[in-house]
Enzyme design. Structure first.
Site, PDB file in Angstrom:
ATOM      1  N   HIS A  33      -5.635   4.516   2.015  1.00 45.70           N
ATOM      2  CA  HIS A  33      -5.966   3.637   3.140  1.00 45.70           C
ATOM      3  C   HIS A  33      -7.466   3.603   3.439  1.00 45.70           C
ATOM      4  O   HIS A  33      -7.940   2.674   4.096  1.00 45.70           O
ATOM      5  CB  HIS A  33      -5.235   4.092   4.411  1.00 45.70           C
ATOM      6  CG  HIS A  33      -3.752   3.930   4.344  1.00 45.70           C
ATOM      7  ND1 HIS A  33      -3.137   2.760   3.982  1.00 45.70           N
ATOM      8  CD2 HIS A  33      -2.750   4.835   4.588  1.00 45.70           C
ATOM      9  CE1 HIS A  33      -1.819   2.929   4.008  1.00 45.70           C
ATOM     10  NE2 HIS A  33      -1.565   4.181   4.368  1.00 45.70           N
ATOM     11  N   ASP A  70       3.447   4.650  -3.015  1.00 45.90           N
ATOM     12  CA  ASP A  70       3.564   5.111  -1.637  1.00 45.90           C
ATOM     13  C   ASP A  70       4.324   4.050  -0.831  1.00 45.90           C
ATOM     14  O   ASP A  70       4.276   2.863  -1.163  1.00 45.90           O
ATOM     15  CB  ASP A  70       2.168   5.323  -1.044  1.00 45.90           C
ATOM     16  CG  ASP A  70       2.189   6.016   0.302  1.00 45.90           C
ATOM     17  OD1 ASP A  70       2.028   7.251   0.329  1.00 45.90           O
ATOM     18  OD2 ASP A  70       2.365   5.332   1.324  1.00 45.90           O
ATOM     19  N   HIS A  72       3.617   2.923   2.003  1.00 48.96           N
ATOM     20  CA  HIS A  72       2.648   2.062   2.684  1.00 48.96           C
ATOM     21  C   HIS A  72       1.736   1.390   1.662  1.00 48.96           C
ATOM     22  O   HIS A  72       1.433   1.962   0.618  1.00 48.96           O
ATOM     23  CB  HIS A  72       1.793   2.879   3.659  1.00 48.96           C
ATOM     24  CG  HIS A  72       2.589   3.638   4.668  1.00 48.96           C
ATOM     25  ND1 HIS A  72       2.899   4.970   4.511  1.00 48.96           N
ATOM     26  CD2 HIS A  72       3.147   3.238   5.846  1.00 48.96           C
ATOM     27  CE1 HIS A  72       3.622   5.375   5.551  1.00 48.96           C
ATOM     28  NE2 HIS A  72       3.779   4.352   6.370  1.00 48.96           N
ATOM     29  N   ASP A 157       6.821   9.228   0.662  1.00 49.00           N
ATOM     30  CA  ASP A 157       7.334   8.889   1.988  1.00 49.00           C
ATOM     31  C   ASP A 157       8.393   7.796   1.935  1.00 49.00           C
ATOM     32  O   ASP A 157       8.892   7.366   2.972  1.00 49.00           O
ATOM     33  CB  ASP A 157       6.193   8.512   2.946  1.00 49.00           C
ATOM     34  CG  ASP A 157       5.085   7.725   2.288  1.00 49.00           C
ATOM     35  OD1 ASP A 157       5.245   7.306   1.120  1.00 49.00           O
ATOM     36  OD2 ASP A 157       4.045   7.521   2.932  1.00 49.00           O
TER      37      ASP A 157
END
Length: 210
Positions: A33, A70, A72, A157
């Site tokens: 990120h 991931d 996200h 995740d």
């Protein structure tokens, strides 16, 4: 954070020099990120983007594939290479979800047009859906691109027990995905594959999946 980024660089160097066949950088904090000017979403430095740039500038490579599984979207990684073709960024992610980016229409800009492949997914896709995405989208894209190195933002995740999302992946599903990456690396780039840890917040699921 410095050690995390440096650890991934060491892993890349070891693989490219043939000291090891492939590697997994078990480092934290995660990175995908973080953008050039600021930290974001638990991430201080964008480890995988730094590693890709290192492989291009210091190790003489011309084409690097980054696969981000991931849960996200790796907005920072996408942003780093959005206008160039030396890195092809491929991401599967729950959508809409943090950070709000990763629509399938985000495909790159200028010289990078077509070198960003975002696969936004609804919650609950599970092992079968992820397997289909890798088989039907990632494999042909990678074969066409012919990377010299595959980097993976390995986020766990998406596991069914993880509190931050709802993709319902299992340990077996993660194993299958990484097996696909290993086979692609062996087929396309002499087995050169380096994974780096991103998300994953249920410690039992994280340990079992890794």
């Amino acid at each position: 954070a410095l050690r995390a980024a440096g650890g991934l660089l060491q892993a890349v160097q070891a693989v490219l020099e043939g000291q090891v066949n492939n590697a997994f950088a078990l480092v934290r904090p995660p990175g995908h990120h973080a953008v050039a000017g600021r930290a974001m979403g638990f991430c201080l430095f964008n480890n995988v983007a730094i590693a890709a740039r290192y492989a291009l500038r210091k190790c003489g490579l011309d084409r690097v594939l980054i696969v981000d599984f991931d849960v996200h979207h790796g907005n920072g990684t996408q942003d780093a290479f959005y206008e160039e073709s030396a890195v092809l960024y491929f991401s599967t992610h729950q959508y809409p979800h943090y950070p709000g980016t990763g629509h399938y229409q985000e495909t790159g800009h200028g010289a990078g047009l077509g070198y960003t492949v975002d696969v936004p997914l609804s919650a609950g896709v599970g092992d079968t859906g992820y397997g289909q995405v890798l088989t039907e989208i990632l494999v042909p894209v990678a074969r066409r691109y012919k990377p010299q190195l595959i980097l993976a933002s390995a986020g766990y995740d998406g596991h069914w027990a993880d509190p931050l999302a709802g993709m319902l992946l299992s340990v077996s599903g993660y194993a299958s995905m990484v097996r696909t990456l290993v086979e692609l690396a062996e087929e396309l780039c002499q087995g050169r594959l380096v994974l780096t840890l991103e998300g994953g917040y249920h410690l039992g699921a994280l340990a079992a999946s890794i």
